[in-house]
Design a protein around this motif. Structure first.
Motif, PDB file in Angstrom:
ATOM      1  N   ALA A   1       0.831  -1.215   0.000  1.00 21.41           N
ATOM      2  CA  ALA A   1       0.000   0.000   0.000  1.00 21.41           C
ATOM      3  C   ALA A   1       0.857   1.253   0.000  1.00 21.41           C
ATOM      4  N   LEU A   2       1.985   1.223   0.713  1.00 25.77           N
ATOM      5  CA  LEU A   2       2.848   2.398   0.769  1.00 25.77           C
ATOM      6  C   LEU A   2       3.543   2.632  -0.566  1.00 25.77           C
ATOM      7  N   VAL A   3       3.962   1.564  -1.222  1.00 28.93           N
ATOM      8  CA  VAL A   3       4.566   1.705  -2.548  1.00 28.93           C
ATOM      9  C   VAL A   3       3.540   2.281  -3.524  1.00 28.93           C
ATOM     10  N   ASP A   4       2.294   1.845  -3.404  1.00 25.57           N
ATOM     11  CA  ASP A   4       1.231   2.382  -4.257  1.00 25.57           C
ATOM     12  C   ASP A   4       1.030   3.879  -4.036  1.00 25.57           C
ATOM     13  N   HIS A   5       1.370   4.364  -2.827  1.00 25.79           N
ATOM     14  CA  HIS A   5       1.238   5.789  -2.507  1.00 25.79           C
ATOM     15  C   HIS A   5       2.523   6.570  -2.781  1.00 25.79           C
ATOM     16  N   GLY A   6       3.528   5.907  -3.378  1.00 27.06           N
ATOM     17  CA  GLY A   6       4.718   6.634  -3.784  1.00 27.06           C
ATOM     18  C   GLY A   6       6.002   6.315  -3.064  1.00 27.06           C
ATOM     19  N   ALA A   7       5.964   5.394  -2.101  1.00 25.35           N
ATOM     20  CA  ALA A   7       7.197   5.027  -1.390  1.00 25.35           C
ATOM     21  C   ALA A   7       8.091   4.170  -2.267  1.00 25.35           C
ATOM     22  N   ASP A   8       9.391   4.276  -2.040  1.00 24.71           N
ATOM     23  CA  ASP A   8      10.353   3.400  -2.711  1.00 24.71           C
ATOM     24  C   ASP A   8      10.510   2.122  -1.876  1.00 24.71           C
TER      25      ASP A   8
END
Length: 285
Positions: free
Chosen positions: A37-44
């Protein structure tokens, strides 16, 4: 760039709030599924813990306990040199100090944090995060820290934030336990906990400012100031009796009764209720 190590409910919320505030974020977690979910929000996404550490100078560590910090980071401790470790894992004061010394031995700077919030409060005015340890880390990263809530630094002793954190939690847990006891008392007479809770919340809210008055008495050390509720008047025998009559365990209020009577038995019955703190300090005289 900031790396988040540990993506449980709190760690994920901290990372997500940081992303929403415009910070660049790298994430790593032992369970890969929690990164999606965090990667989907832009996290690497870091492919490994070593890569996560290499990605950022600032490491936000939010794990289960003191032991887990060592379990996760000890295998890669040689990579911590020159980095800033902000540990938001709940630890004891001595645990925080041990981690600060451990980080220093391996060339890392260390800031300990105590989060006075649940995940849903992060990023709101109700959230507070207490810090102690490196002043430099605190000052350099304050814009990031304040995305999570009000940030306050308690000095260079790395254990101080934890001490405040646990002391505040002690007050919270005892308050909740007191509510549970009261709910059990009226519940024995058929009163729903929700009905009692409305009255309890109003009562506790009205009484909360009294802690400031008690603090003034404690700091002044004069428990005989006129106008205070005396220990003799504060005797909780009626609460004990009513609890027993309704089949409710008295183990919680028995503790309060013992603290009160320790001071009464020492000849201080006319002193104010705040003197109970001397029972907790172990000073009966």
């Amino acid at each position: 760039m900031t790396t988040f190590i540990g993506l449980g409910d709190m760690g994920s919320t901290l990372a997500r709030t940081s992303l929403a505030a415009g910070h660049r974020v790298t994430v790593w977690n032992r369970s890969h599924s929690k990164t999606t979910a965090l990667v989907d929000h832009g996290a690497d996404l870091a492919a490994s813990l070593a890569d996560a550490i290499e990605a950022s100078e600032v490491l936000i560590v939010c794990l289960f306990d003191h032991r887990s910090v060592h379990d996760v980071l000890d295998p890669v401790v040689d990579r911590l040199a020159g980095r800033q470790v902000i540990n938001l894992t709940t630890t004891s004061p001595d645990g925080a100090r041990e981690l600060a010394h451990w980080a220093a031995r391996h060339g890392a700077d260390y800031l300990d944090g105590g989060i006075m919030a649940i995940p849903s409060m992060i990023g709101t005015a109700a959230s507070k995060v207490l810090y102690s340890g490196s002043q430099q880390i605190f000052d350099q990263n304050r814009p990031l820290l304040e995305t999570w809530g009000c940030a306050e630094h308690f000095g260079t002793d790395a254990g101080m934030a934890s001490l405040y954190d646990l002391a505040l939690l002690a007050g919270m847990y005892v308050m909740f336990a007191g509510f549970f006891h009261g709910a059990a008392m009226v519940g024995a007479a058929g009163v729903p906990a929700k009905e009692f809770a409305v009255r309890a919340a109003d009562w506790l809210r009205a009484m909360a400012p009294a802690v400031i008055e008690y603090a003034d008495v404690i700091d002044g050390g004069d428990y005989a100031i006129p106008g205070q509720q005396s220990l003799e008047f504060s005797d909780v025998s009626d609460i004990v009796a009513a609890s027993r009559a309704h089949g409710v365990s008295t183990e919680l209020v028995d503790v309060v009764q013992r603290l009160i009577h320790r001071q009464i038995d020492a000849g201080h019955g006319a002193h104010g209720f705040a003197r109970v703190i001397e029972s907790l300090r172990g000073a009966a005289a």
